[in-house]
Design a protein around this motif. Sequence first.
Motif, mmCIF file in Angstrom:
data_model
loop_
_atom_site.group_PDB
_atom_site.id
_atom_site.type_symbol
_atom_site.label_atom_id
_atom_site.label_comp_id
_atom_site.label_asym_id
_atom_site.label_seq_id
_atom_site.Cartn_x
_atom_site.Cartn_y
_atom_site.Cartn_z
ATOM 1 N N LEU A 125 -2.757 23.081 38.764
ATOM 2 C CA LEU A 125 -3.365 22.615 37.520
ATOM 3 C C LEU A 125 -3.511 23.744 36.509
ATOM 4 N N LYS A 126 -3.358 23.372 35.241
ATOM 5 C CA LYS A 126 -3.421 24.319 34.131
ATOM 6 C C LYS A 126 -4.528 23.893 33.165
ATOM 7 N N PRO A 127 -5.029 24.817 32.364
ATOM 8 C CA PRO A 127 -6.029 24.423 31.362
ATOM 9 C C PRO A 127 -5.538 23.297 30.450
ATOM 10 N N GLY A 128 -4.257 23.242 30.185
ATOM 11 C CA GLY A 128 -3.690 22.198 29.350
ATOM 12 C C GLY A 128 -3.732 20.816 29.986
ATOM 13 N N ASP A 129 -4.067 20.751 31.269
ATOM 14 C CA ASP A 129 -4.210 19.455 31.935
ATOM 15 C C ASP A 129 -5.596 18.854 31.726
ATOM 16 N N THR A 130 -6.476 19.594 31.098
ATOM 17 C CA THR A 130 -7.818 19.095 30.835
ATOM 18 C C THR A 130 -7.762 17.850 29.961
ATOM 19 N N ALA A 131 -8.346 16.773 30.464
ATOM 20 C CA ALA A 131 -8.277 15.489 29.759
ATOM 21 C C ALA A 131 -9.090 14.463 30.537
ATOM 22 N N ILE A 132 -9.245 13.297 29.937
ATOM 23 C CA ILE A 132 -9.732 12.138 30.671
ATOM 24 C C ILE A 132 -8.506 11.386 31.173
ATOM 25 N N TYR A 133 -8.511 11.058 32.444
ATOM 26 C CA TYR A 133 -7.367 10.410 33.072
ATOM 27 C C TYR A 133 -7.683 8.938 33.345
ATOM 28 N N TYR A 134 -6.723 8.098 33.006
ATOM 29 C CA TYR A 134 -6.861 6.654 33.150
ATOM 30 C C TYR A 134 -5.661 6.091 33.893
ATOM 31 N N CYS A 135 -5.862 4.960 34.529
ATOM 32 C CA CYS A 135 -4.723 4.210 35.046
ATOM 33 C C CYS A 135 -4.642 2.883 34.300
ATOM 34 N N ASN A 136 -3.487 2.296 34.325
ATOM 35 C CA ASN A 136 -3.274 0.972 33.758
ATOM 36 C C ASN A 136 -1.871 0.538 34.117
ATOM 37 N N THR A 137 -1.556 -0.677 33.777
ATOM 38 C CA THR A 137 -0.191 -1.141 33.975
ATOM 39 C C THR A 137 0.730 -0.360 33.036
ATOM 40 N N TYR A 138 2.001 -0.432 33.320
ATOM 41 C CA TYR A 138 2.976 0.383 32.571
ATOM 42 C C TYR A 138 4.316 -0.320 32.629
ATOM 43 N N PRO A 139 5.159 -0.281 31.638
ATOM 44 C CA PRO A 139 4.911 0.385 30.365
ATOM 45 C C PRO A 139 4.048 -0.436 29.401
ATOM 46 N N ARG A 140 3.867 -1.721 29.693
ATOM 47 C CA ARG A 140 2.994 -2.519 28.839
ATOM 48 C C ARG A 140 1.594 -2.551 29.427
ATOM 49 N N ILE A 141 0.625 -2.558 28.570
ATOM 50 C CA ILE A 141 -0.775 -2.557 28.992
ATOM 51 C C ILE A 141 -1.250 -3.987 29.175
ATOM 52 N N PHE A 142 -1.619 -4.334 30.411
ATOM 53 C CA PHE A 142 -2.103 -5.675 30.715
ATOM 54 C C PHE A 142 -3.573 -5.712 31.082
ATOM 55 N N ARG A 143 -4.186 -4.560 31.296
ATOM 56 C CA ARG A 143 -5.568 -4.500 31.741
ATOM 57 C C ARG A 143 -6.449 -3.861 30.666
ATOM 58 N N VAL A 144 -7.709 -4.230 30.695
ATOM 59 C CA VAL A 144 -8.692 -3.521 29.870
ATOM 60 C C VAL A 144 -8.846 -2.115 30.444
ATOM 61 N N TRP A 145 -8.902 -1.132 29.565
ATOM 62 C CA TRP A 145 -9.028 0.235 30.031
ATOM 63 C C TRP A 145 -10.353 0.463 30.753
ATOM 64 N N GLY A 146 -10.292 1.234 31.837
ATOM 65 C CA GLY A 146 -11.502 1.632 32.522
ATOM 66 C C GLY A 146 -12.157 2.813 31.833
ATOM 67 N N GLN A 147 -13.145 3.379 32.508
ATOM 68 C CA GLN A 147 -13.885 4.513 31.940
ATOM 69 C C GLN A 147 -13.099 5.814 32.043
ATOM 70 N N GLY A 148 -12.157 5.854 32.950
ATOM 71 C CA GLY A 148 -11.415 7.086 33.164
ATOM 72 C C GLY A 148 -12.205 8.068 34.012
ATOM 73 N N THR A 149 -11.533 9.157 34.361
ATOM 74 C CA THR A 149 -12.179 10.221 35.123
ATOM 75 C C THR A 149 -11.830 11.554 34.474
ATOM 76 N N GLN A 150 -12.846 12.371 34.260
ATOM 77 C CA GLN A 150 -12.662 13.622 33.547
ATOM 78 C C GLN A 150 -12.111 14.701 34.474
ATOM 79 N N VAL A 151 -11.057 15.349 34.027
ATOM 80 C CA VAL A 151 -10.498 16.508 34.721
ATOM 81 C C VAL A 151 -10.624 17.709 33.784
#
Length: 115
Positions: free
Chosen positions: A85-111
């Motif tokens: 991991l690098k400092p540039g990876d710092t972000a909130i990470y989310y999952c969802n369907t792909y490539p089209r979004i079919f789900r409401v976004w969750g809260q994510g997890t902070q990295v």
Amino acid sequence: QVQLVESGGGLVQPGGSLRLSCVDSGRNFVMNDMGWYRQAPGKERELIAGITSGGSTNYADSVKGRFTISRDNTKNSVHLQMISLKPGDTAIYYCNTYPRIFRVWGQGTQVTVSS
């Protein structure tokens, strides 16, 4: 209501590792292609890794060789193993369907990658 619940984030030093998990309470998980996205401060959310219903994977150049996406259809879950991991990876990470979004976004997890 269909929910995506992400977990596994935290504070890690550069060069460290984390494993993120996402549980999808929606229907037909096994039929959906799933992705991991991230949003860094001041930037737009971006797709960084995807896995098809058949298990084929693809990655953004920025994470290729360091991140591995996987899924467990028995648990309606998708995971992201992150190494080097690098400092540039710092972000909130989310999952969802792909490539089209079919789900409401969750809260994510902070990295946060910092020494």
